[in-house]
Scaffold this motif. Structure first.
Motif, PDB file in Angstrom:
ATOM      1  N   UNK A   1     -13.846   2.870 -14.313  1.00 49.22           N
ATOM      2  CA  UNK A   1     -13.932   1.758 -13.348  1.00 49.22           C
ATOM      3  C   UNK A   1     -12.590   1.038 -13.317  1.00 49.22           C
ATOM      4  N   UNK A   2     -11.936   1.022 -12.154  1.00 53.38           N
ATOM      5  CA  UNK A   2     -10.684   0.297 -11.970  1.00 53.38           C
ATOM      6  C   UNK A   2     -10.994  -1.044 -11.323  1.00 53.38           C
ATOM      7  N   UNK A   3     -10.780  -2.125 -12.063  1.00 52.08           N
ATOM      8  CA  UNK A   3     -11.270  -3.440 -11.662  1.00 52.08           C
ATOM      9  C   UNK A   3     -10.363  -4.093 -10.609  1.00 52.08           C
ATOM     10  N   UNK A   4     -11.007  -4.613  -9.545  1.00 52.27           N
ATOM     11  CA  UNK A   4     -10.304  -5.433  -8.565  1.00 52.27           C
ATOM     12  C   UNK A   4      -9.441  -4.685  -7.572  1.00 52.27           C
ATOM     13  N   UNK A   5      -9.708  -3.405  -7.345  1.00 54.70           N
ATOM     14  CA  UNK A   5      -8.899  -2.583  -6.431  1.00 54.70           C
ATOM     15  C   UNK A   5      -9.806  -2.062  -5.326  1.00 54.70           C
ATOM     16  N   UNK A   6      -9.422  -2.179  -4.091  1.00 52.51           N
ATOM     17  CA  UNK A   6      -8.218  -2.721  -3.504  1.00 52.51           C
ATOM     18  C   UNK A   6      -8.275  -2.411  -2.031  1.00 52.51           C
ATOM     19  N   UNK A   7      -7.152  -2.018  -1.447  1.00 55.46           N
ATOM     20  CA  UNK A   7      -7.122  -1.585  -0.044  1.00 55.46           C
ATOM     21  C   UNK A   7      -7.767  -0.193   0.076  1.00 55.46           C
ATOM     22  N   UNK A   8      -8.128   0.220   1.274  1.00 48.53           N
ATOM     23  CA  UNK A   8      -8.693   1.579   1.428  1.00 48.53           C
ATOM     24  C   UNK A   8      -7.760   2.666   0.903  1.00 48.53           C
ATOM     25  N   UNK A   9      -6.443   2.527   1.146  1.00 48.95           N
ATOM     26  CA  UNK A   9      -5.511   3.552   0.664  1.00 48.95           C
ATOM     27  C   UNK A   9      -5.334   3.468  -0.854  1.00 48.95           C
ATOM     28  N   UNK A  10      -5.397   2.260  -1.438  1.00 44.87           N
ATOM     29  CA  UNK A  10      -5.393   2.144  -2.901  1.00 44.87           C
ATOM     30  C   UNK A  10      -6.557   2.922  -3.505  1.00 44.87           C
ATOM     31  N   UNK A  11      -7.722   2.776  -2.886  1.00 45.40           N
ATOM     32  CA  UNK A  11      -8.925   3.426  -3.409  1.00 45.40           C
ATOM     33  C   UNK A  11      -8.793   4.944  -3.350  1.00 45.40           C
ATOM     34  N   UNK A  12      -8.333   5.475  -2.220  1.00 49.88           N
ATOM     35  CA  UNK A  12      -8.195   6.931  -2.108  1.00 49.88           C
ATOM     36  C   UNK A  12      -7.176   7.474  -3.107  1.00 49.88           C
ATOM     37  N   UNK A  13      -6.050   6.787  -3.259  1.00 52.24           N
ATOM     38  CA  UNK A  13      -5.037   7.255  -4.214  1.00 52.24           C
ATOM     39  C   UNK A  13      -5.587   7.243  -5.641  1.00 52.24           C
ATOM     40  N   UNK A  14      -6.331   6.192  -5.986  1.00 53.60           N
ATOM     41  CA  UNK A  14      -6.863   6.101  -7.348  1.00 53.60           C
ATOM     42  C   UNK A  14      -8.016   7.075  -7.584  1.00 53.60           C
ATOM     43  N   UNK A  15      -8.778   7.392  -6.541  1.00 56.24           N
ATOM     44  CA  UNK A  15      -9.784   8.459  -6.672  1.00 56.24           C
ATOM     45  C   UNK A  15      -9.097   9.753  -7.065  1.00 56.24           C
ATOM     46  N   UNK A  16      -7.940  10.016  -6.462  1.00 53.78           N
ATOM     47  CA  UNK A  16      -7.222  11.261  -6.751  1.00 53.78           C
ATOM     48  C   UNK A  16      -6.722  11.309  -8.192  1.00 53.78           C
TER      49      UNK A  16
ATOM     50  N   UNK B   1     -19.293  -1.733   5.236  1.00 60.71           N
ATOM     51  CA  UNK B   1     -19.837  -0.437   5.685  1.00 60.71           C
ATOM     52  C   UNK B   1     -18.727   0.598   5.768  1.00 60.71           C
ATOM     53  N   UNK B   2     -17.546   0.175   6.217  1.00 59.66           N
ATOM     54  CA  UNK B   2     -16.412   1.098   6.288  1.00 59.66           C
ATOM     55  C   UNK B   2     -16.002   1.565   4.894  1.00 59.66           C
ATOM     56  N   UNK B   3     -15.900   0.653   3.945  1.00 62.91           N
ATOM     57  CA  UNK B   3     -15.536   1.014   2.572  1.00 62.91           C
ATOM     58  C   UNK B   3     -16.548   2.006   1.978  1.00 62.91           C
ATOM     59  N   UNK B   4     -17.838   1.737   2.213  1.00 67.43           N
ATOM     60  CA  UNK B   4     -18.860   2.648   1.670  1.00 67.43           C
ATOM     61  C   UNK B   4     -18.826   3.997   2.378  1.00 67.43           C
ATOM     62  N   UNK B   5     -18.529   3.990   3.672  1.00 63.90           N
ATOM     63  CA  UNK B   5     -18.361   5.252   4.400  1.00 63.90           C
ATOM     64  C   UNK B   5     -17.177   6.024   3.827  1.00 63.90           C
ATOM     65  N   UNK B   6     -16.081   5.325   3.523  1.00 62.13           N
ATOM     66  CA  UNK B   6     -14.860   5.971   3.040  1.00 62.13           C
ATOM     67  C   UNK B   6     -15.089   6.674   1.707  1.00 62.13           C
ATOM     68  N   UNK B   7     -15.753   6.003   0.759  1.00 63.62           N
ATOM     69  CA  UNK B   7     -15.974   6.655  -0.544  1.00 63.62           C
ATOM     70  C   UNK B   7     -17.008   7.782  -0.428  1.00 63.62           C
ATOM     71  N   UNK B   8     -17.941   7.642   0.513  1.00 62.63           N
ATOM     72  CA  UNK B   8     -18.897   8.732   0.749  1.00 62.63           C
ATOM     73  C   UNK B   8     -18.177   9.961   1.307  1.00 62.63           C
TER      74      UNK B   8
ATOM     75  N   UNK C   1      -5.804  10.793   5.818  1.00 66.60           N
ATOM     76  CA  UNK C   1      -6.496   9.511   5.962  1.00 66.60           C
ATOM     77  C   UNK C   1      -5.584   8.335   5.679  1.00 66.60           C
ATOM     78  N   UNK C   2      -4.769   8.438   4.634  1.00 62.46           N
ATOM     79  CA  UNK C   2      -3.937   7.297   4.246  1.00 62.46           C
ATOM     80  C   UNK C   2      -2.954   6.938   5.358  1.00 62.46           C
ATOM     81  N   UNK C   3      -2.409   7.928   6.029  1.00 63.37           N
ATOM     82  CA  UNK C   3      -1.528   7.651   7.157  1.00 63.37           C
ATOM     83  C   UNK C   3      -2.274   6.890   8.257  1.00 63.37           C
ATOM     84  N   UNK C   4      -3.508   7.310   8.524  1.00 67.88           N
ATOM     85  CA  UNK C   4      -4.318   6.617   9.540  1.00 67.88           C
ATOM     86  C   UNK C   4      -4.675   5.209   9.105  1.00 67.88           C
ATOM     87  N   UNK C   5      -5.160   5.085   7.866  1.00 63.60           N
ATOM     88  CA  UNK C   5      -5.693   3.810   7.403  1.00 63.60           C
ATOM     89  C   UNK C   5      -4.641   2.716   7.349  1.00 63.60           C
ATOM     90  N   UNK C   6      -3.378   3.092   7.127  1.00 63.53           N
ATOM     91  CA  UNK C   6      -2.308   2.098   7.043  1.00 63.53           C
ATOM     92  C   UNK C   6      -1.781   1.679   8.401  1.00 63.53           C
TER      93      UNK C   6
END
Length: 379
Positions: free
Chosen positions: A252-267, A346-353, A371-376
């Motif tokens: 669990x990474x606490x307090x993060x973050x933007x949609x692109x932060x989340x995708x990068x940290x998932x990786x 809803x967008x954040x939950x869609x993104x992680x799904x 996605x990161x190019x789009x999201x930014x």
């Protein structure tokens, strides 16, 4: 009742991203997951019904500091815990209040025993210790409870970061001891997650991650990032921590973050995220969408009758138009806060799904980079 368990369902071939299942007594959570922040037992401007039906939230957060001050332990215990008090039957995680206490730098005193602080409500003085914070979280009744830690500011010099980390470790030992001495209050299991600290020093981060891993907890958290350091530094230290945290437990990474932060940290191998950003930014007219970031206050949306976001499989985000939401924002209608907040969540939950789907399909890395190019993009 059973302790929290983690089942690995699949890994991405091109990164450390993984898909899993976290099982608690209040339900199973599909990871990677984003957890809406409900600080005082309420996700701001969003009802529990909307969290379930529109946002599809699988777990939400509460905060020990705020719930301790109001409504207080007596009310929460009389209600039968936070789940019953707020009418939420899915998992809850509570932050220990450490971050809130330490953000009150001018109104708190730190000692070996704990943290003496002044209430932001009435100025009254209170002492948080590892023991009292465990007791308060017992009363709140969350499925996942966080250890009491110190979150050092960024930047911190090496000496301060080391002393802070060592204090956090001593406090962690006291947290585990207190939980062993006290029973679960409401007939289901509460699971303690320790928190890795160490500021932006790799040797401290490794030492902390190894200490945390040695505790054999049901899951582990990484704290003290996304506190002002550059994004690349956050990614570097999150990846470093993941090297030493067990792969068979949720991270669990606490307090993060933007949609692109989340995708990068998932990786990098992170499973769980939380942040106030989707609701706070939504209340300030910023929308996160599948095509980029929108400031809905701008005049360019005045006659745009297209849906807020037709790129996600969420009926709520397709029901209202950009023009209508802009009108509500300009009119200072309360409904604007709700629509923007529900959409962003809803967008954040869609993104992680979607991230989970692409991990299981084996093409997460290429999808993430697109996605990161789009999201930014600023629309």
């Amino acid at each position: 009742m059973a302790a929290l368990s983690f089942q690995l369902c699949g890994k991405d071939a091109g990164s450390n991203a993984r898909a899993g299942l976290v099982s608690t007594d209040h339900g199973t959570i599909e990871t990677p997951i984003f957890m809406p922040v409900g600080t005082v037992g309420s996700v701001k401007a969003v009802s529990q019904q909307q969290l379930q039906t529109e946002v599809n939230a699988q777990i939400i957060l509460g905060n020990t500091y705020h719930l301790y001050l109001r409504p207080g332990q007596q009310v929460l215990e009389a209600a039968g815990g936070l789940h019953r008090f707020m009418g939420w039957d899915r998992p809850i995680l509570t932050d220990s209040g450490g971050y809130q206490v330490f953000s009150l730098a001018g109104n708190r005193k730190l000692t070996e025993e704990g943290a003496l602080f002044q209430s932001h409500i009435d100025g009254s003085k209170h002492l948080f210790t590892p023991e009292s914070v465990m007791d308060i979280q017992r009363s709140i009744g969350a499925d996942i409870i966080m250890a009491f830690d110190e979150c050092p500011p960024y930047p911190s010099d090496y000496s301060y970061a080391q002393k802070s980390m060592e204090l956090t470790h001593r406090w962690l030992n006291r947290c585990f001891k207190r939980l062993e001495e006290t029973p679960d209050k409401y007939g289901y299991t509460q699971n303690l997650f320790p928190i890795v600290q160490g500021s932006t020093y790799k040797d401290l981060r490794r030492a902390s991650a190894e200490f945390v891993a040695s505790k054999g907890a049901a899951g582990n958290a990484i704290g003290g990032l996304s506190v002002g350091e550059p994004e690349e530094m956050m990614y570097e230290h999150a990846a470093h921590c993941c090297e030493f945290l067990p792969a068979d437990k949720p991270r669990y990474l606490m307090g993060v973050g933007t949609p692109w932060n989340i995708l990068e940290n998932i990786s990098l191998g992170i499973d769980m995220f939380d942040c106030v950003m989707p609701t706070r930014n939504g209340r300030n007219a910023m929308l996160f969408t599948s095509k980029g970031v929108i400031n809905i206050d701008n005049k360019k949306w005045e006659k745009d009758f297209s849906p807020i976001d037709d790129g996600i499989d969420n009926a709520f985000s397709q029901y209202y138009s950009k023009a209508y939401l802009r009108h509500l924002v300009k009119s200072k209608e309360i409904l604007a806060l709700t629509i923007a907040s529900v959409h962003n969540l809803a967008f954040y939950l869609w993104l992680v799904k979607e991230a989970r789907r692409h991990i299981l399909a084996g093409d997460f890395t290429s999808w993430k980079n697109e996605q990161i190019l789009l999201l930014k993009t600023r629309l």
